[in-house]
Design a protein around this motif. Structure first.
Motif, mmCIF file in Angstrom:
data_model
loop_
_atom_site.group_PDB
_atom_site.id
_atom_site.type_symbol
_atom_site.label_atom_id
_atom_site.label_comp_id
_atom_site.label_asym_id
_atom_site.label_seq_id
_atom_site.Cartn_x
_atom_site.Cartn_y
_atom_site.Cartn_z
ATOM 1 N N THR A 134 0.834 -1.200 0.000
ATOM 2 C CA THR A 134 0.000 0.000 0.000
ATOM 3 C C THR A 134 0.867 1.247 0.000
ATOM 4 N N LEU A 135 0.541 2.155 -0.889
ATOM 5 C CA LEU A 135 1.185 3.469 -0.934
ATOM 6 C C LEU A 135 0.151 4.527 -0.585
ATOM 7 N N LYS A 136 0.464 5.363 0.394
ATOM 8 C CA LYS A 136 -0.327 6.550 0.670
ATOM 9 C C LYS A 136 0.520 7.747 0.284
ATOM 10 N N GLY A 137 0.140 8.406 -0.799
ATOM 11 C CA GLY A 137 0.918 9.539 -1.271
ATOM 12 C C GLY A 137 0.897 9.644 -2.780
ATOM 13 N N ASN A 138 1.708 10.555 -3.275
ATOM 14 C CA ASN A 138 1.759 10.855 -4.701
ATOM 15 C C ASN A 138 2.206 9.644 -5.515
ATOM 16 N N TYR A 139 1.682 9.556 -6.756
ATOM 17 C CA TYR A 139 2.070 8.470 -7.653
ATOM 18 C C TYR A 139 3.560 8.504 -7.985
ATOM 19 N N ASP A 140 4.208 9.637 -7.760
ATOM 20 C CA ASP A 140 5.648 9.722 -7.996
ATOM 21 C C ASP A 140 6.415 8.717 -7.147
ATOM 22 N N ASN A 141 5.796 8.232 -6.096
ATOM 23 C CA ASN A 141 6.455 7.295 -5.178
ATOM 24 C C ASN A 141 6.104 5.830 -5.471
ATOM 25 N N LEU A 142 5.401 5.591 -6.562
ATOM 26 C CA LEU A 142 4.989 4.222 -6.879
ATOM 27 C C LEU A 142 6.185 3.306 -7.150
ATOM 28 N N GLN A 143 7.211 3.825 -7.831
ATOM 29 C CA GLN A 143 8.359 2.977 -8.134
ATOM 30 C C GLN A 143 9.005 2.461 -6.857
ATOM 31 N N GLU A 144 9.110 3.315 -5.847
ATOM 32 C CA GLU A 144 9.668 2.888 -4.567
ATOM 33 C C GLU A 144 8.788 1.817 -3.918
ATOM 34 N N ALA A 145 7.479 1.970 -4.055
ATOM 35 C CA ALA A 145 6.557 0.976 -3.497
ATOM 36 C C ALA A 145 6.718 -0.371 -4.199
ATOM 37 N N TRP A 146 6.841 -0.342 -5.530
ATOM 38 C CA TRP A 146 7.062 -1.588 -6.272
ATOM 39 C C TRP A 146 8.391 -2.229 -5.858
ATOM 40 N N ASP A 147 9.427 -1.415 -5.706
ATOM 41 C CA ASP A 147 10.735 -1.948 -5.319
ATOM 42 C C ASP A 147 10.661 -2.646 -3.964
ATOM 43 N N LYS A 148 9.935 -2.057 -3.026
ATOM 44 C CA LYS A 148 9.806 -2.664 -1.702
ATOM 45 C C LYS A 148 8.989 -3.951 -1.765
ATOM 46 N N ALA A 149 7.995 -3.975 -2.646
ATOM 47 C CA ALA A 149 7.188 -5.187 -2.797
ATOM 48 C C ALA A 149 8.035 -6.339 -3.337
ATOM 49 N N TYR A 150 8.824 -6.056 -4.359
ATOM 50 C CA TYR A 150 9.671 -7.113 -4.931
ATOM 51 C C TYR A 150 10.787 -7.503 -3.961
ATOM 52 N N ALA A 151 11.274 -6.563 -3.160
ATOM 53 C CA ALA A 151 12.277 -6.891 -2.153
ATOM 54 C C ALA A 151 11.698 -7.858 -1.124
ATOM 55 N N PHE A 152 10.430 -7.638 -0.753
ATOM 56 C CA PHE A 152 9.752 -8.549 0.191
ATOM 57 C C PHE A 152 9.635 -9.940 -0.409
ATOM 58 N N ILE A 153 9.293 -10.007 -1.679
ATOM 59 C CA ILE A 153 9.154 -11.312 -2.355
ATOM 60 C C ILE A 153 10.484 -12.054 -2.358
ATOM 61 N N GLN A 154 11.563 -11.342 -2.632
ATOM 62 C CA GLN A 154 12.875 -11.960 -2.669
ATOM 63 C C GLN A 154 13.332 -12.391 -1.278
ATOM 64 N N GLN A 155 13.117 -11.537 -0.291
ATOM 65 C CA GLN A 155 13.551 -11.839 1.071
ATOM 66 C C GLN A 155 12.821 -13.046 1.651
ATOM 67 N N ASN A 156 11.587 -13.282 1.180
ATOM 68 C CA ASN A 156 10.781 -14.388 1.703
ATOM 69 C C ASN A 156 10.766 -15.596 0.768
ATOM 70 N N ASN A 157 11.681 -15.579 -0.216
ATOM 71 C CA ASN A 157 11.852 -16.713 -1.140
ATOM 72 C C ASN A 157 10.542 -17.104 -1.820
ATOM 73 N N LEU A 158 9.779 -16.119 -2.203
ATOM 74 C CA LEU A 158 8.534 -16.366 -2.916
ATOM 75 C C LEU A 158 8.800 -16.417 -4.414
ATOM 76 N N GLN A 159 7.967 -17.159 -5.126
ATOM 77 C CA GLN A 159 8.083 -17.275 -6.569
ATOM 78 C C GLN A 159 6.944 -16.523 -7.246
ATOM 79 N N LEU A 160 7.292 -15.721 -8.248
ATOM 80 C CA LEU A 160 6.265 -15.000 -8.995
ATOM 81 C C LEU A 160 5.414 -15.974 -9.793
ATOM 82 N N SER A 161 4.145 -15.666 -9.907
ATOM 83 C CA SER A 161 3.240 -16.479 -10.708
ATOM 84 C C SER A 161 3.588 -16.311 -12.180
#
Length: 343
Positions: free
Chosen positions: A285-312
């Motif tokens: 979840t991002l609360k704020g300007n869309y300019d910060n979406l890339q950072e939100a996506w980066d954190k989401a993918y970092a979580f996936i990697q840190q938890n050894n999850l596999q993308l569908s």
């Protein structure tokens, strides 16, 4: 003795003459300052209309550390008021008397100075311009006899004294608004299940930098199409990312709305029907300007990697716009959910 009487007589004539001169001076004044602030009218208006915000940008508090503020129960809109006490700056109060939402505010200011109490009108005018909002802050009134007399012996006139403070206040206002608009927060909410469902969409390809601009128009077009054809919308608009090419800085994406049921559209329809399966996703979840979406996506993918999850392999990531420009003009209040399908 006669000389003393003559001196008293001359002094009396001088006092009477000076009083007559002061009384005949035009005491009308108007002080006004204008600045363009890079923010929507609604955001600027709300900042000014809420009197508790004034301590963040009005220029006088910074000049008096001993200033004590007191607020009325109502601090925004007509009837809102606050007062201040300060040995250095004097005492005073301001009350909002008339509000024209997003366009103008009228107030009454009372100043308790050494030469007596005075009441004047303060006004705000907001006008939408290309680069944001043109803000005019002014004060007008009529000086009392004592005020006119007091300023006769000062190097600065009332306007010369107040104009720089109004300019400083508008500069502070601009900085305060921009700072508040830049506030954002990102939270990775973790793994959840998204129910999916039927949706109506249009698709386009564009540079990554153009996505925000294009998706807004696409969402408006879909909403208009669905309204014209009496098609029910479910939930909030979203963007589905079909392809993302980082090297070419390009993407193919669909703007869409969920529907309660499948909708069969004519072959020539610009809006199509799709289906999203029930799937496991990582939600961010991002609360704020869309300019910060890339950072939100980066954190989401970092979580996936840190938890050894596999993308569908079949699922497509998407963004849901819970609160956007159509609901709030303040980017700090925009709320976006990111969903990335995982196995």
């Amino acid at each position: 003795m006669k000389i003393f009487k003559y001196l008293l007589f001359l002094i009396l004539i001088l006092i009477i003459g000076t009083s007559i001169y002061v009384a005949t001076l035009n005491g009308d004044f108007q002080i006004e300052e204008t600045k363009i602030i890079n923010a929507p009218k609604e955001v600027v208006f709300n900042e000014i209309n809420e009197l508790r915000n004034w301590q963040d940008w009005e220029p006088w508090s910074g000049e008096a550390e001993d200033m004590i503020l007191n607020y009325s129960d109502n601090t925004s809109g007509e009837g809102a008021s606050y007062s201040w006490k300060s040995e250095k700056m004097g005492n005073g109060a301001i009350t909002t008397t008339k509000v024209n939402p997003f366009s103008s505010i009228q107030q009454e200011i009372t100043l308790d100075a050494a030469f007596g109490e005075s009441q004047n009108e303060v006004y705000w005018k907001l006008e939408k311009v290309e680069n944001g909002t043109q803000v005019t802050w002014g004060m007008k009134g009529e000086q009392s006899f004592m005020e006119k007399a007091a300023f006769m012996f000062r190097e600065e006139s009332l306007s010369e004294m107040m104009q720089p403070r109004f300019a400083k206040g508008l500069q502070n206002l601009s900085a305060a608004i921009e700072k508040k608009m830049d506030v954002y927060a990102i939270s990775v909410d973790g793994i959840t299940q998204h129910g999916g469902g039927y949706y109506m969409y249009t698709t386009t390809a564009s540079k990554v930098s153009q996505i925000n601009e294009k998706m807004g128009n696409m969402i408006e077009d879909i909403a208009a199409y669905m309204d014209q054809n009496n098609i029910e919308r479910t939930g909030n608009p979203f963007v589905l990312y079909n392809e993302w090419n980082q090297e070419n800085n390009s993407a193919i994406f669909s703007a869409a709305y969920f529907t309660p049921n499948e909708v069969i559209t004519p072959a020539e329809s610009p809006v199509l029907t799709g289906y999203m399966p029930n799937q496991k996703v990582v939600k961010t979840t991002l609360k704020g300007n869309y300019d910060n979406l890339q950072e939100a996506w980066d954190k989401a993918y970092a979580f996936i990697q840190q938890n050894n999850l596999q993308l569908s392999e079949e699922g497509k990531a998407f963004e849901v716009y819970l609160t956007g420009p159509e609901k709030s003009k303040n980017p700090a209040e925009w709320l976006t959910s990111i969903y990335i399908p995982v196995q």
